[in-house]
Design an enzyme around this catalytic site. Structure first.
Site, PDB file in Angstrom:
ATOM      1  N   GLU A 254      41.623  63.478  67.103  1.00 57.66           N
ATOM      2  CA  GLU A 254      41.142  64.481  68.058  1.00 57.66           C
ATOM      3  C   GLU A 254      40.001  65.280  67.432  1.00 57.66           C
ATOM      4  O   GLU A 254      40.147  65.758  66.302  1.00 57.66           O
ATOM      5  CB  GLU A 254      42.281  65.426  68.458  1.00 57.66           C
ATOM      6  CG  GLU A 254      43.441  64.729  69.148  1.00 57.66           C
ATOM      7  CD  GLU A 254      44.575  65.668  69.535  1.00 57.66           C
ATOM      8  OE1 GLU A 254      44.444  66.888  69.314  1.00 57.66           O
ATOM      9  OE2 GLU A 254      45.593  65.194  70.060  1.00 57.66           O
ATOM     10  N   HIS A 273      44.581  67.593  74.961  1.00 55.32           N
ATOM     11  CA  HIS A 273      45.654  68.313  74.261  1.00 55.32           C
ATOM     12  C   HIS A 273      45.888  69.694  74.889  1.00 55.32           C
ATOM     13  O   HIS A 273      45.911  70.719  74.193  1.00 55.32           O
ATOM     14  CB  HIS A 273      45.326  68.447  72.769  1.00 55.32           C
ATOM     15  CG  HIS A 273      46.548  68.585  71.912  1.00 55.32           C
ATOM     16  ND1 HIS A 273      46.643  68.043  70.652  1.00 55.32           N
ATOM     17  CD2 HIS A 273      47.745  69.205  72.120  1.00 55.32           C
ATOM     18  CE1 HIS A 273      47.821  68.324  70.121  1.00 55.32           C
ATOM     19  NE2 HIS A 273      48.506  69.026  71.002  1.00 55.32           N
TER      20      HIS A 273
END
Length: 300
Positions: A254, A273
Site C-alpha cells: 500500500e 484501506h
C-alpha cells in the site's frame, strides 16, 4: 511534543494542541527522512497503518504510540515492549464502520446490477443480466476470525436474514454464529469475510487452493490485512468466473503503485484501506487515541 504522522480528526488534534506542543504532518510516511528527524523530539507518536514503527525509529525516545485503528502489524510490538514503549490501539472505535463495509459491499456484489454503469453509459439496457442478481437474505455469511468486528458483522448479517458460520481457534465463544472449521466455513459461505491478523499462520490464507474450495459464485470481502490474501489468485478466480465477486480494502503493498494484478478484473471492488474509516469512526478513533495518549503523558 506529540508527533502525529497520519490523518486525524482536526477537532481532536486541536484538543491535544490545547494541552501540549503538537506537530501534525499527515504525509510523514512518504517522507521517511523528515520522520526520522522529528521523532527524537517527540514524547509520543500517533500513527495509522502506514507509519512503520520499527527498527531505528524505536531508538528515538518516545514513550508511547497511539494507533488510530486496531491493526498492529506496522508496529514492532516486541521492540516497543523491550523499550517500555506503551502502544494504545483504538480497539472498538471503528468496529461498526468495518462491519457495515463488509455487509454493504457484499450485498452490492451479490446483486451485481450496481456494476453495470459502463454498459448503460454506452447506451445499452442490460436489464436481463441485471435481473439475475441475488438477495442477501437466506445466504450464508462465513467469518474467518470471530473477534469483536466479526461479531458485529455477523449481527448485521443476521439482521438481513443471513445464516452466520464462523471459525476461530482463539474465540472464547461463538454466540450468534455456528462454529465450524475454517475449511467448512470457506466451503459453505456465499459471502466470506476475513477477520484475522497478519501472522505467519495467516499469510496467504486465501490462496488458489482455498478459493477453489469456495462455492462457485461466492463473494470474498477482505477488510482485514492485505497479506492474508493471494491477490493474483483472487484475480484469476474472478476472471475464470469461479468467484462471483470480491471487495478488497487492504493489500500486500500500500499504495498499490503500477505493479498490481487488478486492471480489467471483473466484479472487483477496490478501496484504499478505508473499511474502518468513516466520518463517525474517525471521530471515535481520534477521541479514544487522543485521550489515551494524553492520559499516558499526564495531560488530562
Amino acid at each position: 511534543m506529540i508527533l502525529i504522522t497520519e490523518f486525524m480528526d482536526e477537532a481532536w488534534v486541536d484538543w491535544l494542541r490545547a494541552r501540549a506542543e503538537v506537530t501534525y504532518e499527515p504525509d510523514l510516511p512518504d517522507r521517511p527522512d523528515d520522520l526520522a528527524a522529528l521523532a527524537p523530539q517527540a514524547s509520543a507518536l500517533i500513527v495509522r497503518n502506514r507509519t512503520q514503527v520499527k527498527g531505528a525509529l524505536l531508538q528515538a525516545g518516545f514513550t508511547c504510540v497511539g494507533r488510530l485503528g486496531v491493526g498492529l502489524d506496522n508496529i514492532d510490538m516486541d521492540g516497543c515492549a523491550a523499550r517500555g514503549i506503551e502502544v494504545y490501539p483504538a480497539i472498538g472505535a471503528n468496529t461498526l464502520s468495518v462491519a457495515e463495509y463488509v455487509v454493504t459491499t457484499g450485498a452490492v456484489l451479490l446483486r451485481g446490477a450496481y456494476m453495470m454503469r459502463p454498459e448503460m453509459e454506452a447506451g445499452d439496457w442490460p436489464r436481463g443480466p441485471a435481473g439475475q442478481g441475488r438477495e442477501i437474505a437466506g445466504k450464508v455469511l462465513g467469518l474467518l476470525g470471530y473477534g469483536e468486528i466479526a461479531r458485529k458483522t455477523g449481527a448485521l448479517g443476521r439482521a438481513l436474514g443471513m445464516e452466520v458460520v464462523a471459525a476461530d481457534p482463539y474465540a472464547r465463544d461463538f454466540d450468534g454464529a455456528r462454529q465450524a472449521e475454517a475449511a467448512e466455513v470457506m466451503a459453505e459461505a456465499d459471502l466470506l469475510s476475513l477477520h484475522v491478523p497478519l501472522t505467519d499462520e495467516t499469510r496467504n490464507l486465501i490462496d488458489a487452493d482455498a478459493l477453489a474450495r469456495m462455492k462457485p459464485g461466492a463473494i470474498l470481502v477482505n477488510a482485514a490485512r492485505g497479506g492474508v490474501v493471494d491477490e493474483g489468485a483472487v484475480c484469476d478466480a474472478l476472471r475464470a468466473g469461479h468467484l462471483g465477486g470480491a471487495a478488497l480494502d487492504t493489500f500486500a503493498v500500500e499504495p498499490l503503485g503500477a505493479d498490481h494484478p487488478f486492471a480489467g478484473v471483473p466484479n472487483l471492488i477496490l478501496t484504499p484501506h478505508i473499511g474502518g474509516v468513516t466520518a463517525e469512526a474517525n471521530t471515535r478513533v481520534s477521541e479514544m487515541t487522543a485521550r489515551r495518549v494524553a492520559a499516558h503523558l499526564g495531560l488530562e
